[in-house]
Design a protein around this motif. Structure first.
Motif, PDB file in Angstrom:
ATOM      1  N   MET A  59      49.620  38.866  33.734  1.00  0.00           N
ATOM      2  CA  MET A  59      48.458  38.249  33.137  1.00  0.00           C
ATOM      3  C   MET A  59      47.265  39.191  33.292  1.00  0.00           C
ATOM      4  O   MET A  59      47.121  39.853  34.310  1.00  0.00           O
ATOM      5  N   LYS A  60      46.405  39.230  32.268  1.00  0.00           N
ATOM      6  CA  LYS A  60      45.201  40.047  32.292  1.00  0.00           C
ATOM      7  C   LYS A  60      43.987  39.160  32.091  1.00  0.00           C
ATOM      8  O   LYS A  60      44.022  38.223  31.304  1.00  0.00           O
ATOM      9  N   VAL A  61      42.933  39.495  32.811  1.00  0.00           N
ATOM     10  CA  VAL A  61      41.654  38.812  32.637  1.00  0.00           C
ATOM     11  C   VAL A  61      40.630  39.882  32.308  1.00  0.00           C
ATOM     12  O   VAL A  61      40.393  40.783  33.112  1.00  0.00           O
ATOM     13  N   ARG A  62      40.058  39.808  31.102  1.00  0.00           N
ATOM     14  CA  ARG A  62      39.081  40.819  30.677  1.00  0.00           C
ATOM     15  C   ARG A  62      37.688  40.209  30.664  1.00  0.00           C
ATOM     16  O   ARG A  62      37.463  39.162  30.082  1.00  0.00           O
ATOM     17  N   PHE A  63      36.776  40.909  31.320  1.00  0.00           N
ATOM     18  CA  PHE A  63      35.377  40.519  31.306  1.00  0.00           C
ATOM     19  C   PHE A  63      34.630  41.434  30.346  1.00  0.00           C
ATOM     20  O   PHE A  63      34.968  42.609  30.207  1.00  0.00           O
ATOM     21  N   SER A  64      33.626  40.900  29.691  1.00  0.00           N
ATOM     22  CA  SER A  64      32.781  41.718  28.834  1.00  0.00           C
ATOM     23  C   SER A  64      31.364  41.811  29.393  1.00  0.00           C
ATOM     24  O   SER A  64      30.533  42.525  28.854  1.00  0.00           O
ATOM     25  N   VAL A  65      31.110  41.099  30.475  1.00  0.00           N
ATOM     26  CA  VAL A  65      29.808  41.135  31.142  1.00  0.00           C
ATOM     27  C   VAL A  65      30.023  41.682  32.553  1.00  0.00           C
ATOM     28  O   VAL A  65      30.778  41.112  33.345  1.00  0.00           O
ATOM     29  N   VAL A  66      29.383  42.807  32.846  1.00  0.00           N
ATOM     30  CA  VAL A  66      29.582  43.500  34.118  1.00  0.00           C
ATOM     31  C   VAL A  66      29.267  42.584  35.301  1.00  0.00           C
ATOM     32  O   VAL A  66      30.004  42.558  36.291  1.00  0.00           O
ATOM     33  N   GLU A  67      28.202  41.823  35.218  1.00  0.00           N
ATOM     34  CA  GLU A  67      27.802  40.959  36.329  1.00  0.00           C
ATOM     35  C   GLU A  67      28.878  39.922  36.654  1.00  0.00           C
ATOM     36  O   GLU A  67      29.107  39.604  37.823  1.00  0.00           O
ATOM     37  N   GLU A  68      29.556  39.401  35.633  1.00  0.00           N
ATOM     38  CA  GLU A  68      30.640  38.440  35.866  1.00  0.00           C
ATOM     39  C   GLU A  68      31.833  39.121  36.543  1.00  0.00           C
ATOM     40  O   GLU A  68      32.467  38.548  37.426  1.00  0.00           O
ATOM     41  N   PHE A  69      32.137  40.354  36.126  1.00  0.00           N
ATOM     42  CA  PHE A  69      33.216  41.117  36.751  1.00  0.00           C
ATOM     43  C   PHE A  69      32.912  41.352  38.228  1.00  0.00           C
ATOM     44  O   PHE A  69      33.771  41.166  39.092  1.00  0.00           O
ATOM     45  N   VAL A  70      31.689  41.768  38.536  1.00  0.00           N
ATOM     46  CA  VAL A  70      31.295  42.032  39.921  1.00  0.00           C
ATOM     47  C   VAL A  70      31.350  40.748  40.743  1.00  0.00           C
ATOM     48  O   VAL A  70      31.803  40.759  41.891  1.00  0.00           O
ATOM     49  N   ALA A  71      30.939  39.622  40.160  1.00  0.00           N
ATOM     50  CA  ALA A  71      31.005  38.337  40.866  1.00  0.00           C
ATOM     51  C   ALA A  71      32.462  37.979  41.187  1.00  0.00           C
ATOM     52  O   ALA A  71      32.762  37.500  42.289  1.00  0.00           O
ATOM     53  N   GLU A  72      33.372  38.226  40.232  1.00  0.00           N
ATOM     54  CA  GLU A  72      34.799  37.968  40.474  1.00  0.00           C
ATOM     55  C   GLU A  72      35.339  38.881  41.569  1.00  0.00           C
ATOM     56  O   GLU A  72      36.087  38.451  42.438  1.00  0.00           O
ATOM     57  N   LEU A  73      34.938  40.143  41.540  1.00  0.00           N
ATOM     58  CA  LEU A  73      35.368  41.092  42.570  1.00  0.00           C
ATOM     59  C   LEU A  73      34.871  40.647  43.945  1.00  0.00           C
ATOM     60  O   LEU A  73      35.620  40.675  44.923  1.00  0.00           O
ATOM     61  N   GLU A  74      33.631  40.215  44.025  1.00  0.00           N
ATOM     62  CA  GLU A  74      33.096  39.734  45.312  1.00  0.00           C
ATOM     63  C   GLU A  74      33.839  38.497  45.789  1.00  0.00           C
ATOM     64  O   GLU A  74      34.157  38.375  46.973  1.00  0.00           O
ATOM     65  N   ALA A  75      34.149  37.590  44.871  1.00  0.00           N
ATOM     66  CA  ALA A  75      34.848  36.354  45.247  1.00  0.00           C
ATOM     67  C   ALA A  75      36.275  36.634  45.712  1.00  0.00           C
ATOM     68  O   ALA A  75      36.809  35.928  46.573  1.00  0.00           O
ATOM     69  N   GLU A  76      36.912  37.659  45.161  1.00  0.00           N
ATOM     70  CA  GLU A  76      38.308  37.970  45.468  1.00  0.00           C
ATOM     71  C   GLU A  76      38.480  39.190  46.364  1.00  0.00           C
ATOM     72  O   GLU A  76      39.599  39.668  46.550  1.00  0.00           O
ATOM     73  N   GLN A  77      37.400  39.690  46.950  1.00  0.00           N
ATOM     74  CA  GLN A  77      37.462  40.962  47.670  1.00  0.00           C
ATOM     75  C   GLN A  77      38.511  41.007  48.776  1.00  0.00           C
ATOM     76  O   GLN A  77      39.082  42.063  49.048  1.00  0.00           O
ATOM     77  N   ASN A  78      38.810  39.910  49.388  1.00  0.00           N
ATOM     78  CA  ASN A  78      39.809  39.901  50.463  1.00  0.00           C
ATOM     79  C   ASN A  78      41.240  39.838  49.949  1.00  0.00           C
ATOM     80  O   ASN A  78      42.183  39.911  50.730  1.00  0.00           O
ATOM     81  N   HIS A  79      41.402  39.678  48.626  1.00  0.00           N
ATOM     82  CA  HIS A  79      42.737  39.544  48.045  1.00  0.00           C
ATOM     83  C   HIS A  79      43.071  40.665  47.072  1.00  0.00           C
ATOM     84  O   HIS A  79      44.138  40.650  46.460  1.00  0.00           O
ATOM     85  N   VAL A  80      42.192  41.645  46.916  1.00  0.00           N
ATOM     86  CA  VAL A  80      42.442  42.765  46.008  1.00  0.00           C
ATOM     87  C   VAL A  80      43.607  43.580  46.549  1.00  0.00           C
ATOM     88  O   VAL A  80      43.599  44.000  47.705  1.00  0.00           O
ATOM     89  N   GLU A  81      44.614  43.776  45.697  1.00  0.00           N
ATOM     90  CA  GLU A  81      45.819  44.487  46.121  1.00  0.00           C
ATOM     91  C   GLU A  81      45.493  45.917  46.545  1.00  0.00           C
ATOM     92  O   GLU A  81      44.830  46.656  45.815  1.00  0.00           O
TER      93      GLU A  81
END
Length: 106
Positions: A1-23
């Motif tokens: 599955m792929k999740v594509r963001f077109s707004v950088v701020e939303e991508f960064v928010a997702e990265l911050e929310a998932e930072q402990n689970h990034v492979e």
């Protein structure tokens, strides 16, 4: 599955929310060039960043502007041939995806 963001701020928010689970704690950032269909020596440049989390690829693609053939494109090709990359070479100067592309106003 792929999740594509077109707004950088939303991508960064997702990265911050998932930072402990990034492979493997890896976030990749690169430039992408697409040749202009109207001017042969102009390339449209975008920044693409992504990470894998919980079995899905999360990424963002942000258009940054145009470059002349031979400018940054040749530098990137040269680095690839030499087997070098700027990513992680000096972590003290790492930049967030927001700093890679200035906001565009239409």
């Amino acid at each position: 599955m792929k999740v594509r963001f077109s707004v950088v701020e939303e991508f960064v928010a997702e990265l911050e929310a998932e930072q402990n689970h990034v492979e493997d704690n890896i976030v990749r950032v690169t430039y992408q060039y697409e040749q202009s269909t109207s001017v042969p020596f102009i390339y449209h440049m975008s920044v693409v960043a992504g990470f894998a989390v919980r079995g899905k690829l999360v990424y963002v693609k942000q258009a940054c502007g145009d470059v002349w053939q031979g400018e940054q494109i040749d530098k990137g090709d040269k680095r690839k041939r030499e087997g070098r990359t700027n990513c992680g070479a000096d972590r003290s100067q790492s930049r967030s995806p927001q700093s890679l592309c200035a906001p565009r106003h239409i």
